[in-house]
Design a protein around this motif. Structure first.
Motif, mmCIF file in Angstrom:
data_model
loop_
_atom_site.group_PDB
_atom_site.id
_atom_site.type_symbol
_atom_site.label_atom_id
_atom_site.label_comp_id
_atom_site.label_asym_id
_atom_site.label_seq_id
_atom_site.Cartn_x
_atom_site.Cartn_y
_atom_site.Cartn_z
ATOM 1 N N ILE A 30 0.819 -1.210 0.000
ATOM 2 C CA ILE A 30 0.000 0.000 0.000
ATOM 3 C C ILE A 30 0.855 1.265 0.000
ATOM 4 N N TYR A 31 1.754 1.332 0.973
ATOM 5 C CA TYR A 31 2.447 2.591 1.234
ATOM 6 C C TYR A 31 3.347 2.992 0.071
ATOM 7 N N ASP A 32 4.213 2.068 -0.354
ATOM 8 C CA ASP A 32 5.095 2.308 -1.498
ATOM 9 C C ASP A 32 5.750 3.686 -1.401
ATOM 10 N N SER A 33 6.359 3.971 -0.235
ATOM 11 C CA SER A 33 6.917 5.298 0.014
ATOM 12 C C SER A 33 8.426 5.299 -0.196
ATOM 13 N N PRO A 34 8.971 6.389 -0.743
ATOM 14 C CA PRO A 34 10.428 6.487 -0.895
ATOM 15 C C PRO A 34 11.127 6.831 0.419
ATOM 16 N N PHE A 35 10.331 7.089 1.467
ATOM 17 C CA PHE A 35 10.896 7.484 2.754
ATOM 18 C C PHE A 35 10.865 6.327 3.745
ATOM 19 N N SER A 36 11.883 6.294 4.599
ATOM 20 C CA SER A 36 11.901 5.302 5.668
ATOM 21 C C SER A 36 10.886 5.704 6.739
ATOM 22 N N LEU A 37 10.618 4.776 7.652
ATOM 23 C CA LEU A 37 9.676 5.070 8.730
ATOM 24 C C LEU A 37 10.159 6.252 9.567
ATOM 25 N N THR A 38 11.465 6.296 9.859
ATOM 26 C CA THR A 38 12.013 7.395 10.664
ATOM 27 C C THR A 38 11.891 8.723 9.934
ATOM 28 N N GLU A 39 12.169 8.725 8.637
ATOM 29 C CA GLU A 39 12.033 9.957 7.849
ATOM 30 C C GLU A 39 10.586 10.436 7.849
ATOM 31 N N THR A 40 9.664 9.495 7.742
ATOM 32 C CA THR A 40 8.242 9.851 7.755
ATOM 33 C C THR A 40 7.847 10.453 9.100
ATOM 34 N N ARG A 41 8.355 9.875 10.183
ATOM 35 C CA ARG A 41 8.040 10.392 11.523
ATOM 36 C C ARG A 41 8.602 11.803 11.708
ATOM 37 N N ILE A 42 9.807 12.036 11.194
ATOM 38 C CA ILE A 42 10.416 13.362 11.319
ATOM 39 C C ILE A 42 9.617 14.389 10.520
ATOM 40 N N LEU A 43 9.194 14.017 9.314
ATOM 41 C CA LEU A 43 8.373 14.929 8.511
ATOM 42 C C LEU A 43 7.054 15.223 9.220
ATOM 43 N N PHE A 44 6.482 14.194 9.847
ATOM 44 C CA PHE A 44 5.240 14.368 10.608
ATOM 45 C C PHE A 44 5.440 15.387 11.729
ATOM 46 N N GLU A 45 6.553 15.287 12.450
ATOM 47 C CA GLU A 45 6.819 16.199 13.564
ATOM 48 C C GLU A 45 6.993 17.635 13.064
ATOM 49 N N ILE A 46 7.729 17.799 11.981
ATOM 50 C CA ILE A 46 7.953 19.148 11.445
ATOM 51 C C ILE A 46 6.630 19.769 11.005
ATOM 52 N N TYR A 47 5.793 18.972 10.366
ATOM 53 C CA TYR A 47 4.522 19.482 9.845
ATOM 54 C C TYR A 47 3.557 19.842 10.972
ATOM 55 N N ASN A 48 3.558 19.058 12.036
ATOM 56 C CA ASN A 48 2.535 19.211 13.075
ATOM 57 C C ASN A 48 3.004 19.941 14.333
ATOM 58 N N THR A 49 4.278 20.353 14.387
ATOM 59 C CA THR A 49 4.809 20.996 15.592
ATOM 60 C C THR A 49 5.094 22.471 15.340
ATOM 61 N N THR A 50 4.510 23.321 16.166
ATOM 62 C CA THR A 50 4.792 24.751 16.090
ATOM 63 C C THR A 50 6.172 25.019 16.681
ATOM 64 N N HIS A 51 6.947 25.875 16.040
ATOM 65 C CA HIS A 51 8.304 26.208 16.499
ATOM 66 C C HIS A 51 9.166 24.949 16.628
ATOM 67 N N CYS A 52 9.130 24.124 15.606
ATOM 68 C CA CYS A 52 9.880 22.866 15.630
ATOM 69 C C CYS A 52 11.362 23.109 15.343
ATOM 70 N N THR A 53 12.231 22.473 16.126
ATOM 71 C CA THR A 53 13.673 22.524 15.895
ATOM 72 C C THR A 53 14.214 21.101 15.827
ATOM 73 N N ALA A 54 15.434 20.979 15.341
ATOM 74 C CA ALA A 54 16.061 19.656 15.262
ATOM 75 C C ALA A 54 16.196 19.042 16.649
ATOM 76 N N LYS A 55 16.476 19.887 17.638
ATOM 77 C CA LYS A 55 16.623 19.388 19.009
ATOM 78 C C LYS A 55 15.296 18.839 19.536
ATOM 79 N N ASN A 56 14.187 19.518 19.195
ATOM 80 C CA ASN A 56 12.859 19.020 19.584
ATOM 81 C C ASN A 56 12.647 17.602 19.062
#
Length: 309
Positions: A30-56
């Motif tokens: 189904i997913y057929d994504s070019p991103f790994s699970l960790t990359e997907t989670r990081i993108l999710f955090e950036i998209y959904n977190t206000t004032h997101c930083t790498a340290k967060n």
């Protein structure tokens, strides 16, 4: 014979392997994504977190800082995210999803929803509800376990003390035994007198700078120590404070070749008894009932024999 904990561990790992296989199957079909699970989670955090930083991201997902940095650089190169300098701290950068990145995120979200639909389509309503209830149960139990572990990590124990610490220990013990067990002021006098003993060491537990508990070791003979002044602040009960305090004392005695630790308590101290038993203390003496500190009490002596090899 396998004990319950080992059997539970085997079943836990068995379920984990099963669920990993389920996710792998869904990702493949189904997913057929070019991103790994960790990359997907990081993108999710950036998209959904206000004032997101790498340290967060690093702290929340418990990832290596260098690993997070490499993924963010990859996202920047592919125009998925961009950085903006923090106004308050020029050393840090806020992370934002680009328009292109939002399109990718929406597509990943759509595929994630398809995953769930694919998994549930063969289940009837009752089966789906049972599945959801079971997942909620797992989440509730494990969340509680994680919370306890985090609370234990937050406990700070120091093995030095000041005159102010002694005053606070006496005050805390007096307040507890007077308010909870209604002991009279003779007990307060007793507390002051006990600090004339041959103190070997005192441990004080703190949580976020607040007094969480204390315990002391008094030398009886060269190889025998007495556990005294054990108290856990009622505000921090069931957070592992008592366990860590007793463990600190017992480990110290083992490291310094003590042969025995003993303590005196009274039969009314119901809460502490399982903890003493957990560490191997056993009742070796029980005195007759007597009037003490305004109450009728039965004193008990508990001993722990140490094996020093």
């Amino acid at each position: 014979m396998m004990n319950v904990q080992n059997e539970c561990g085997l079943e836990f790992r068995k379920f984990n392997r099963f669920y990993t296989d389920v996710l792998g199957f869904l990702n493949e079909h189904i997913y057929d994504s070019p991103f790994s699970l960790t990359e997907t989670r990081i993108l999710f955090e950036i998209y959904n977190t206000t004032h997101c930083t790498a340290k967060n991201i690093q702290e929340k997902l418990e990832l290596d800082g260098g690993y997070v940095s490499r993924i963010i650089k990859k996202f920047e190169k592919e125009k998925i995210v961009y950085k903006e300098k923090c106004k308050d701290d020029g050393r840090n950068h806020l992370l934002h999803v680009t328009n292109h990145g939002e399109v990718i995120y929406r597509e990943l979200e759509k595929k994630a929803n398809l995953q769930v639909e694919y998994l549930l389509e063969s289940l009837n309503h009752n089966q789906q509800q049972k599945l959801v209830d079971s997942m909620n149960t797992i989440q509730t139990i494990l969340s509680h376990s994680f919370k306890e572990k985090e609370e234990e990590k937050s406990i700070s124990i120091r093995s030095y003390y000041t005159s102010e610490d002694v005053k606070n220990m006496i005050e805390q013990q007096w307040l507890f035994y007077n308010q909870v067990h209604k002991w009279d002021r003779n007990f307060l006098s007793y507390l002051h007198e006990t600090f004339n003993a041959d103190i070997e060491r005192i441990w004080i537990a703190e949580i976020s700078g607040q007094f969480a508990g204390c315990i002391g070791l008094v030398n009886d003979t060269a190889k025998v120590g007495q556990l005294r002044w054990f108290l856990v602040n009622p505000s921090f009960h069931k957070k592992g404070v008592g366990t860590q305090l007793i463990n600190s004392l017992v480990q110290y005695c083992k490291d310094h070749n003590y042969e025995r630790i003993f303590l005196w308590t009274v039969s009314d101290m119901i809460t502490a008894r399982p903890l003493y038993k957990k560490f191997g203390f056993e009742i070796v003496e029980k005195q007759e009932e007597k009037s003490l500190w305004g109450s009728v009490l039965i004193e008990e002596r508990w001993d722990l024999e140490l094996e020093n090899k």
